[in-house]
Design a protein around this motif. Structure first.
Motif, PDB file in Angstrom:
ATOM      1  N   HIS B  56       0.839  -1.200   0.000  1.00 53.09           N
ATOM      2  CA  HIS B  56       0.000   0.000   0.000  1.00 53.09           C
ATOM      3  C   HIS B  56       0.871   1.245   0.000  1.00 53.09           C
ATOM      4  CE1 HIS B  56      -3.825  -2.046   1.699  1.00 53.09           C
ATOM      5  NE2 HIS B  56      -3.644  -2.256   0.416  1.00 53.09           N
ATOM      6  N   LEU B  57       0.318   2.356  -0.512  1.00 53.55           N
ATOM      7  CA  LEU B  57       1.162   3.544  -0.544  1.00 53.55           C
ATOM      8  C   LEU B  57       0.844   4.505   0.585  1.00 53.55           C
ATOM      9  CD1 LEU B  57      -0.519   6.109  -1.981  1.00 53.55           C
ATOM     10  CD2 LEU B  57      -0.062   4.806  -4.004  1.00 53.55           C
ATOM     11  N   THR B  58       0.029   4.086   1.558  1.00 53.05           N
ATOM     12  CA  THR B  58      -0.296   4.933   2.702  1.00 53.05           C
ATOM     13  C   THR B  58       0.958   5.454   3.403  1.00 53.05           C
ATOM     14  OG1 THR B  58      -2.142   3.429   2.969  1.00 53.05           O
ATOM     15  CG2 THR B  58      -1.781   5.025   4.723  1.00 53.05           C
ATOM     16  N   ASN B  59       1.953   4.585   3.576  1.00 49.58           N
ATOM     17  CA  ASN B  59       3.165   4.997   4.279  1.00 49.58           C
ATOM     18  C   ASN B  59       4.155   5.707   3.382  1.00 49.58           C
ATOM     19  OD1 ASN B  59       2.379   3.934   6.728  1.00 49.58           O
ATOM     20  ND2 ASN B  59       3.109   1.899   6.180  1.00 49.58           N
ATOM     21  N   PHE B  60       3.896   5.734   2.072  1.00 51.72           N
ATOM     22  CA  PHE B  60       4.856   6.328   1.156  1.00 51.72           C
ATOM     23  C   PHE B  60       4.344   7.625   0.561  1.00 51.72           C
ATOM     24  CE2 PHE B  60       5.523   1.784   1.216  1.00 51.72           C
ATOM     25  CZ  PHE B  60       6.887   1.677   1.361  1.00 51.72           C
ATOM     26  N   PHE B  61       3.027   7.873   0.711  1.00 49.80           N
ATOM     27  CA  PHE B  61       2.442   9.014   0.028  1.00 49.80           C
ATOM     28  C   PHE B  61       2.923  10.336   0.639  1.00 49.80           C
ATOM     29  CE2 PHE B  61      -0.761  12.219  -0.803  1.00 49.80           C
ATOM     30  CZ  PHE B  61      -0.860  12.099  -2.174  1.00 49.80           C
ATOM     31  N   PHE B  62       3.077  11.329  -0.193  1.00 48.90           N
ATOM     32  CA  PHE B  62       3.434  12.670   0.270  1.00 48.90           C
ATOM     33  C   PHE B  62       2.821  13.658  -0.707  1.00 48.90           C
ATOM     34  CE2 PHE B  62       6.495  13.760  -3.010  1.00 48.90           C
ATOM     35  CZ  PHE B  62       6.816  12.517  -3.518  1.00 48.90           C
ATOM     36  N   ASP B  63       2.625  14.888  -0.265  1.00 52.06           N
ATOM     37  CA  ASP B  63       2.212  15.907  -1.221  1.00 52.06           C
ATOM     38  C   ASP B  63       3.122  17.117  -1.093  1.00 52.06           C
ATOM     39  OD1 ASP B  63       1.123  16.913   1.131  1.00 52.06           O
ATOM     40  OD2 ASP B  63      -0.517  17.888   0.080  1.00 52.06           O
ATOM     41  N   GLY B  64       3.093  17.981  -2.102  1.00 51.42           N
ATOM     42  CA  GLY B  64       4.048  19.076  -2.143  1.00 51.42           C
ATOM     43  C   GLY B  64       5.359  18.586  -2.721  1.00 51.42           C
ATOM     44  N   GLY B  65       6.436  19.238  -2.305  1.00 53.09           N
ATOM     45  CA  GLY B  65       7.730  18.835  -2.818  1.00 53.09           C
ATOM     46  C   GLY B  65       8.589  18.270  -1.711  1.00 53.09           C
ATOM     47  N   ARG B  66       9.473  17.372  -2.065  1.00 50.54           N
ATOM     48  CA  ARG B  66      10.402  16.883  -1.059  1.00 50.54           C
ATOM     49  C   ARG B  66      11.706  16.451  -1.709  1.00 50.54           C
ATOM     50  NH1 ARG B  66       8.577  11.174   1.442  1.00 50.54           N
ATOM     51  NH2 ARG B  66      10.793  10.803   1.574  1.00 50.54           N
ATOM     52  N   ALA B  67      12.745  16.525  -0.920  1.00 54.85           N
ATOM     53  CA  ALA B  67      14.061  16.111  -1.391  1.00 54.85           C
ATOM     54  C   ALA B  67      14.747  15.360  -0.266  1.00 54.85           C
ATOM     55  CB  ALA B  67      14.881  17.331  -1.788  1.00 54.85           C
ATOM     56  N   ASP B  68      15.272  14.216  -0.594  1.00 55.48           N
ATOM     57  CA  ASP B  68      16.032  13.419   0.374  1.00 55.48           C
ATOM     58  C   ASP B  68      17.469  13.314  -0.112  1.00 55.48           C
ATOM     59  OD1 ASP B  68      13.856  12.918   1.941  1.00 55.48           O
ATOM     60  OD2 ASP B  68      13.370  11.021   0.971  1.00 55.48           O
ATOM     61  N   PHE B 270     -14.935  12.052  -2.759  1.00 57.62           N
ATOM     62  CA  PHE B 270     -16.040  12.462  -1.891  1.00 57.62           C
ATOM     63  C   PHE B 270     -15.893  13.923  -1.478  1.00 57.62           C
ATOM     64  CE2 PHE B 270     -16.939   7.873  -0.304  1.00 57.62           C
ATOM     65  CZ  PHE B 270     -17.297   7.541  -1.590  1.00 57.62           C
ATOM     66  N   LYS B 271     -14.647  14.345  -1.215  1.00 58.61           N
ATOM     67  CA  LYS B 271     -14.421  15.731  -0.805  1.00 58.61           C
ATOM     68  C   LYS B 271     -14.098  16.623  -1.989  1.00 58.61           C
ATOM     69  CE  LYS B 271     -12.660  14.769   3.816  1.00 58.61           C
ATOM     70  NZ  LYS B 271     -11.389  14.374   4.446  1.00 58.61           N
ATOM     71  N   ASN B 272     -13.960  16.050  -3.155  1.00 59.59           N
ATOM     72  CA  ASN B 272     -13.623  16.801  -4.359  1.00 59.59           C
ATOM     73  C   ASN B 272     -12.321  17.579  -4.207  1.00 59.59           C
ATOM     74  OD1 ASN B 272     -14.787  16.708  -6.827  1.00 59.59           O
ATOM     75  ND2 ASN B 272     -16.675  17.739  -6.165  1.00 59.59           N
ATOM     76  N   SER B 273     -11.293  16.905  -3.742  1.00 58.06           N
ATOM     77  CA  SER B 273     -10.006  17.578  -3.602  1.00 58.06           C
ATOM     78  C   SER B 273      -8.913  16.682  -4.173  1.00 58.06           C
ATOM     79  CB  SER B 273      -9.721  17.887  -2.135  1.00 58.06           C
ATOM     80  OG  SER B 273      -9.563  16.688  -1.418  1.00 58.06           O
ATOM     81  N   ALA B 274      -7.787  17.280  -4.427  1.00 59.33           N
ATOM     82  CA  ALA B 274      -6.676  16.529  -5.003  1.00 59.33           C
ATOM     83  C   ALA B 274      -5.370  16.984  -4.387  1.00 59.33           C
ATOM     84  CB  ALA B 274      -6.639  16.713  -6.513  1.00 59.33           C
ATOM     85  N   LYS B 275      -4.417  16.076  -4.364  1.00 60.40           N
ATOM     86  CA  LYS B 275      -3.078  16.391  -3.857  1.00 60.40           C
ATOM     87  C   LYS B 275      -2.061  15.863  -4.853  1.00 60.40           C
ATOM     88  CE  LYS B 275      -4.186  15.780   1.009  1.00 60.40           C
ATOM     89  NZ  LYS B 275      -4.161  14.724   2.031  1.00 60.40           N
ATOM     90  N   VAL B 276      -1.000  16.629  -5.019  1.00 66.11           N
ATOM     91  CA  VAL B 276       0.064  16.206  -5.917  1.00 66.11           C
ATOM     92  C   VAL B 276       1.396  16.380  -5.197  1.00 66.11           C
ATOM     93  CG1 VAL B 276       1.207  16.617  -8.126  1.00 66.11           C
ATOM     94  CG2 VAL B 276      -1.248  16.879  -7.966  1.00 66.11           C
ATOM     95  N   GLY B 277       2.284  15.445  -5.375  1.00 63.75           N
ATOM     96  CA  GLY B 277       3.602  15.548  -4.766  1.00 63.75           C
ATOM     97  C   GLY B 277       4.693  15.200  -5.759  1.00 63.75           C
ATOM     98  N   VAL B 278       5.806  15.904  -5.649  1.00 61.49           N
ATOM     99  CA  VAL B 278       6.965  15.643  -6.502  1.00 61.49           C
ATOM    100  C   VAL B 278       8.188  15.583  -5.595  1.00 61.49           C
ATOM    101  CG1 VAL B 278       8.387  16.503  -8.384  1.00 61.49           C
ATOM    102  CG2 VAL B 278       5.941  16.890  -8.433  1.00 61.49           C
ATOM    103  N   GLY B 279       9.028  14.605  -5.798  1.00 66.39           N
ATOM    104  CA  GLY B 279      10.201  14.493  -4.931  1.00 66.39           C
ATOM    105  C   GLY B 279      11.410  13.947  -5.649  1.00 66.39           C
ATOM    106  N   VAL B 280      12.576  14.238  -5.080  1.00 66.60           N
ATOM    107  CA  VAL B 280      13.812  13.644  -5.594  1.00 66.60           C
ATOM    108  C   VAL B 280      14.546  12.971  -4.444  1.00 66.60           C
ATOM    109  CG1 VAL B 280      14.231  15.144  -7.572  1.00 66.60           C
ATOM    110  CG2 VAL B 280      15.001  15.866  -5.321  1.00 66.60           C
TER     111      VAL B 280
END
Lengths: 51, 306
Positions: B56-68, B270-280
């Motif tokens: 499952h991607l519950t533990n991997f999901f993120f939104d916004g930007g991230r860099a590790d 159901f809430k009519n919302s969306a999230k997008v995340g981009v990471g490196v």
């Protein structure tokens, strides 16, 4: 039944221990890693994200 | 000829035997009974849903930007430091996290501190092949609340069984003989019931289902989640659908052994919302290829806990 003074001392000691753990844990890991790494790295390369 | 002192000692040690004897006897009977059943070791409590959580991607999901940025300093013993930056999320403020991991054959130390001064720690010490002490803790610093006891939590895991101080759980796990599917069930005394099913469809495809029910007096709720994971040669793709109307997907594309790119998206119908995340994810090392003896290993910023 411990006296109020002893209780206070225990609370203070636990608090101090937690503070030491809080701010000392990561320096402790870095120290362990730094001294046992093979080969030993330079400290600036270890801390800086860019070096 | 024996002195009175040694006689006294011998008498004292033999008088301890009736105290310890029944327990040793009970332990031996219990362990021989366990051996006679010849069941495989089901693993530890914390790993009961390991496969489902990895699918499952519950533990991997993120939104916004991230860099590790991960820096491997040494391979044996393993020592790496990680700088993680996250920003632009709808749900969390921008954050920075510094992590350090040290691991050798029987010691595992991990620590992480974020920009608010909250510490995450993990300590594992293996004594013998099947006797491990694990300490897991979180210490948070709250500025201006120095008189209140700081919220902190510690779990102790000894001898492979979880000594949970606050609650009791009942767990069951069934693994098929060829390990291609796993079913687990879990009941917690707080009224949470969770059932999971995981199946390996092929070398590259895993699917998992999860049903969680909360039947507490104050709250009754149930969530079902269905997910799939595709492991391709240079990428991992996870897709997930749940009963709260969320559809989400995550792609991890590895362009080079040291560089990976991630895209995550979630639509809440159901809430009519969306999230997008981009990471490196960038991995660097202070070692030369000769010192490593092999190309740098890809993967997650933290090695999985042993």
């Amino acid at each position: 039944m411990p006296s109020e003074e002893t209780k206070e001392r225990i609370i203070k000691a636990v608090d101090l221990g937690r503070t030491i753990l809080h701010y000392g844990w990561i320096p402790f890991i870095i120290y362990i890693g730094y001294t046992r790494s093979n080969p030993q790295p330079s400290l600036i390369k270890l801390i800086s994200p860019l070096a | 000829m024996s002195s009175p002192a040694t006689e006294l000692k011998a008498e004292a040690s033999s008088s301890h035997l009736p105290l310890v004897g029944p327990f040793a006897n009970l332990y031996n009977r219990f362990s021989s009974w366990r051996h006679s059943l010849d069941l495989p070791n089901p693993g530890t409590v914390e790993n009961i849903q390991k496969e489902v959580k990895a699918t499952h991607l519950t533990n991997f999901f993120f939104d916004g930007g991230r860099a590790d940025l991960t820096k491997s300093v040494s391979l044996n013993p393993a020592f790496q430091v990680t700088h993680s930056f996250a920003f632009g999320s709808q749900v969390a403020p921008p954050s920075y996290n510094f992590g350090a991991v040290f691991a050798n054959n029987n010691l595992f130390l991990q620590g992480g501190m974020d920009n608010e001064g909250n510490l995450n720690m993990r300590f594992n010490q293996g004594w013998t092949p099947n006797n491990v002490t694990k300490v897991h803790g979180q210490i948070s610093s709250q500025v201006g609340h120095s008189h209140q006891p700081l919220p902190s939590r510690f779990d102790w895991n000894l001898l492979g069984g979880l000594l949970t101080i606050t609650s009791t759980s009942y767990l069951a796990k069934y693994t098929s003989t060829d390990k291609s599917w796993i079913a687990t069930a879990q009941v917690q005394s707080s009224g949470i019931l969770q059932a999971t099913y995981w199946q390996k469809l092929s070398d590259k495809v895993d699917v998992a289902a999860d049903l969680q029910m909360i039947a507490a007096p104050a709250r009754r709720d149930a969530v079902a989640t269905l997910g799939a994971k595709y492991d391709l040669r240079m990428s991992t793709f996870r897709a997930q659908l749940d009963s709260t109307g969320k559809v989400s997907a995550l792609l991890e594309q590895r362009f080079a052994p040291t560089f990976a790119f991630m895209v995550a998206g979630e639509i809440d119908h159901f809430k009519n919302s969306a999230k997008v995340g981009v990471g490196v994810m960038l991995e660097s090392t202070t070692l030369t290829p000769e010192e490593m003896g092999m190309p740098p290993q890809g993967g997650m910023p933290y090695p999985p806990a042993p």
